[in-house]
Design an enzyme around this catalytic site. Structure first.
Site, PDB file in Angstrom:
ATOM      1  N   ARG A  71       0.643  -1.268  -0.075  1.00  0.00           N
ATOM      2  CA  ARG A  71       0.135   0.090  -0.149  1.00  0.00           C
ATOM      3  C   ARG A  71       0.787   1.116   0.054  1.00  0.00           C
ATOM      4  O   ARG A  71       1.868   1.562   0.514  1.00  0.00           O
ATOM      5  CB  ARG A  71      -0.893   0.043   1.174  1.00  0.00           C
ATOM      6  CG  ARG A  71      -2.322  -0.760   1.280  1.00  0.00           C
ATOM      7  CD  ARG A  71      -2.964  -0.611   2.254  1.00  0.00           C
ATOM      8  NE  ARG A  71      -2.313  -0.401   3.569  1.00  0.00           N
ATOM      9  CZ  ARG A  71      -2.718   0.144   4.569  1.00  0.00           C
ATOM     10  NH1 ARG A  71      -3.733   0.844   4.764  1.00  0.00           N
ATOM     11  NH2 ARG A  71      -1.956   0.137   5.588  1.00  0.00           N
ATOM     12  N   SER A 153       7.421  -4.967   7.022  1.00  0.00           N
ATOM     13  CA  SER A 153       7.242  -5.924   8.052  1.00  0.00           C
ATOM     14  C   SER A 153       7.984  -7.507   7.825  1.00  0.00           C
ATOM     15  O   SER A 153       7.379  -8.547   7.642  1.00  0.00           O
ATOM     16  CB  SER A 153       5.666  -6.140   8.041  1.00  0.00           C
ATOM     17  OG  SER A 153       4.978  -5.041   8.204  1.00  0.00           O
ATOM     18  N   ASP A 206       5.328  -3.406  11.334  1.00  0.00           N
ATOM     19  CA  ASP A 206       3.929  -3.224  11.430  1.00  0.00           C
ATOM     20  C   ASP A 206       3.600  -3.326  12.808  1.00  0.00           C
ATOM     21  O   ASP A 206       2.368  -2.690  13.283  1.00  0.00           O
ATOM     22  CB  ASP A 206       3.083  -4.201  10.611  1.00  0.00           C
ATOM     23  CG  ASP A 206       3.515  -5.473  10.668  1.00  0.00           C
ATOM     24  OD1 ASP A 206       4.308  -5.914  11.604  1.00  0.00           O
ATOM     25  OD2 ASP A 206       2.888  -6.588   9.972  1.00  0.00           O
TER      26      ASP A 206
HETATM   27  C1  BGC Z   1       7.563 -10.794  10.275  1.00  0.00           C
HETATM   28  C2  BGC Z   1       7.414  -9.589  11.110  1.00  0.00           C
HETATM   29  C3  BGC Z   1       5.801  -9.082  11.096  1.00  0.00           C
HETATM   30  C4  BGC Z   1       4.853 -10.210  10.841  1.00  0.00           C
HETATM   31  C5  BGC Z   1       3.649  -9.584  10.822  1.00  0.00           C
HETATM   32  C6  BGC Z   1       6.514 -11.820   9.960  1.00  0.00           C
HETATM   33  O1  BGC Z   1       6.559 -12.725   9.003  1.00  0.00           O
HETATM   34  O2  BGC Z   1       8.805 -11.565  10.324  1.00  0.00           O
HETATM   35  O3  BGC Z   1       8.441  -8.779  11.015  1.00  0.00           O
HETATM   36  O4  BGC Z   1       5.696  -8.402  11.881  1.00  0.00           O
HETATM   37  O5  BGC Z   1       5.080 -11.195   9.791  1.00  0.00           O
HETATM   38  O6  BGC Z   1       3.546  -8.869   9.494  1.00  0.00           O
END
Ligand code: BGC
Length: 516
Positions: A71, A153, A206
């Site tokens: 996004r 994320s 995130d």
């Molecule tokens: C990532 C995290 C992220 C989570 C939710 C995981 O696969 O390693 O950094 O916060 O997914 O998106």
């Protein structure tokens, strides 16, 4: 099937999690991010960002990359305080998810430009003056850049607010030449290559954005949780309890710890509660041996666990009996990896009573014609137990964190499609937490209002202000600077028609909150 319905033994799991938690917090990915009134730091830097009241609207761009969708957002913060948001979703094609990293970041920059054009932030013929470079320290003057917050994320080693090295890809991404690289730099290079005058001023996970967005409304927020394509949590920790902390110990004495709890179990500590289906999901993934906890919980894998159980029961002639001819087509989704989407788990579980209308529809989509009442009941039973197990695992892990925080009121900001759309996930988690949580603690799970978008934007606004206030103290820039400023003043049309105003002195007073 009994292993599916494993009731988590509270104490055993809590102590296991405690051990695992220390492991995760201490040695793996400790992303520490900024928050107003909170402290944010990489190993060598400390940012204590305070805030003041705004006098005008703040606008900031944000990118949110965390799953197959990506996004771009434009966030406007007005003095009321109110947050307005415009966004556009772009798909990340599989070829980009698995291809060279440089193509991924070029794609992000293309999407950013597309969005800016649509929002008339980059009108043709009008360009933001390029940032100037200060001779003394080679830094760009930030005042001409459009600030951008990047919600990225994936596990990172955060080395500063706008500097983070990717530790490992998760959630199906495997782009080459990104692990160990600074992803902010890679993004910035792609943006610069396209001559977009945007500067990435902050990178957040995130979970951190979710915590921010929720803390903006509720002071008791101490945890950010994501239950979506992936899963992870972050929480507020006292600095003196962070063994790896090497910043200062001044106020505010708290940091946000990104736990990366999806990686819990990578060290085999969860093997005693993993099933053969979990092992199969792991082995057929793009990252075997990694994200073991995530693979037992999150939306990317839940449907696949259900599919493998169904296939196993079919092989044992325990389901769809007498329909062998009907389901013999191996091209149907039931026989295709990833063919049973996690959203189907939610759909099946919304069925109440004996008609099983939704379950039948899902099964037909999967290529099963005329399932019997027993077939539907079994499918629903599988879905309920797989999702209940996930909710209990997440709930148990969360309780360890809530108990560790040990304040009378703890709010958990939660986001993610699994949590939002599954009909029972929240209730199942709450039930589990209630049985484990210290009795003196009142906890609350609050749906975060688009944390991964707004949270990154809030941090970017503060970071941008912080940088600008720092730049004020810098020695002079190029000799041409004054001329250019003068030129801009006398020819206002050479500036964008809807200039974005930043009041370098202001951030809403609601931000200026010291954690209790
Ligand atoms: C990532 C995290 C992220 C989570 C939710 C995981 O696969 O390693 O950094 O916060 O997914 O998106």
């Amino acid at each position: 099937m009994s292993s599916l319905a494993t009731i988590i033994k509270d104490d055993a799991l809590a102590s296991t999690l405690r051990v695992g938690f220390y492991g995760v917090a201490a040695c793996s990915v400790v992303g520490i991010a900024a928050y107003i009134g909170y402290k944010a730091a990489g190993p060598n830097e400390t940012y204590a960002l305070k805030s003041r009241h705004p006098e005008s609207n703040d606008q900031v761009l944000a990118l949110d990359l965390g799953g197959t969708n990506f996004r771009v957002l434009l966030v406007t913060l007005s003095p009321q305080p109110r947050i307005d948001l415009k966004s556009k979703i772009f798909v990340i094609p599989q070829s980009i998810m698995l291809g060279p990293g440089v193509n991924l970041f070029r794609h992000l920059a293309d999407c950013l430009l597309d969005f800016m054009k649509k929002e008339e932030l980059d009108k043709s013929g009008v360009h933001y003056p390029l940032g100037k470079v200060c001779k003394s320290n080679n830094m760009r003057h930030p005042s001409n850049h459009f600030p951008l917050g990047f919600t990225f994320s994936f596990p990172c080693k955060q080395e500063g607010l706008a500097s983070a090295r990717l530790t490992a890809w998760t959630k199906g991404f495997t782009c080459s030449d990104v692990v160990d690289s600074d992803v902010v730099k890679m993004l910035q290079d792609a943006i610069d290559e396209k001559q977009i005058n945007v500067k990435c001023v902050a990178l957040v996970n995130d979970t951190v954005g979710t915590l921010m967005a929720c803390a903006y409304k509720d002071q008791n927020t101490a945890i950010g949780l994501i239950l979506g394509t992936g899963t992870n949590a972050c929480y507020m920790e006292k600095i003196d309890r962070v063994g790896t902390w090497d910043g200062d110990y001044n106020e505010p004495k708290q940091v946000i710890i990104n736990m990366e709890w999806g990686a819990f179990g990578n060290n085999s500590r969860l093997n005693h509660i993993r099933t053969k289906y979990d092992e199969e999901v792991d082995l057929s993934s793009v990252n075997p041996g990694k994200q073991i906890f995530e693979k037992m919980i999150s939306g990317m894998y839940m449907g696949e666990i259900v599919r493998l159980i169904i296939l196993d029961l079919m092989q044992q002639d325990l389901i769809f009996i007498g329909q062998r001819d009907g389901y013999g087509d191996y091209r149907t989704p039931l026989f295709t990896r990833g063919g049973f989407y996690t959203k189907f788990v939610s759909t099946v579980e919304t069925d109440e009573g004996i008609a099983f209308a939704n379950t039948r529809r899902v099964l037909e989509d999967m290529g099963i014609r005329n399932p019997t009442f027993d077939d539907c009941a079994i499918i629903q039973h599988i879905c309920k137990n797989v999702s209940k197990r996930a909710a209990r695992l997440a709930g148990a892990c969360l309780t360890v964190v809530i108990n560790r925080i040990n304040k009378p009121n703890v709010t958990v900001g939660v986001d993610g499609s699994l949590y939002r759309y599954h009909p029972r996930f929240k209730r199942n988690m709450e039930k589990c937490i209630k049985t484990l949580v210290n009795k003196n603690i009142k906890f609350k799970l609050t749906l975060s209002d688009d944390g991964s978008g707004k949270g990154a934007a809030l941090i970017a606004i503060v970071a941008d202000r912080f940088q600008k206030s720092q730049m004020k103290n810098l020695p002079s820039f190029d000799e041409n600077d004054d001329e250019e400023e003068e030129e801009a003043r006398s020819h206002p049309q050479s500036r964008p028609s809807n200039p974005i105003t930043f009041n370098t002195q202001s951030v809403p007073s609601t931000f200026n909150r010291t954690p209790s």
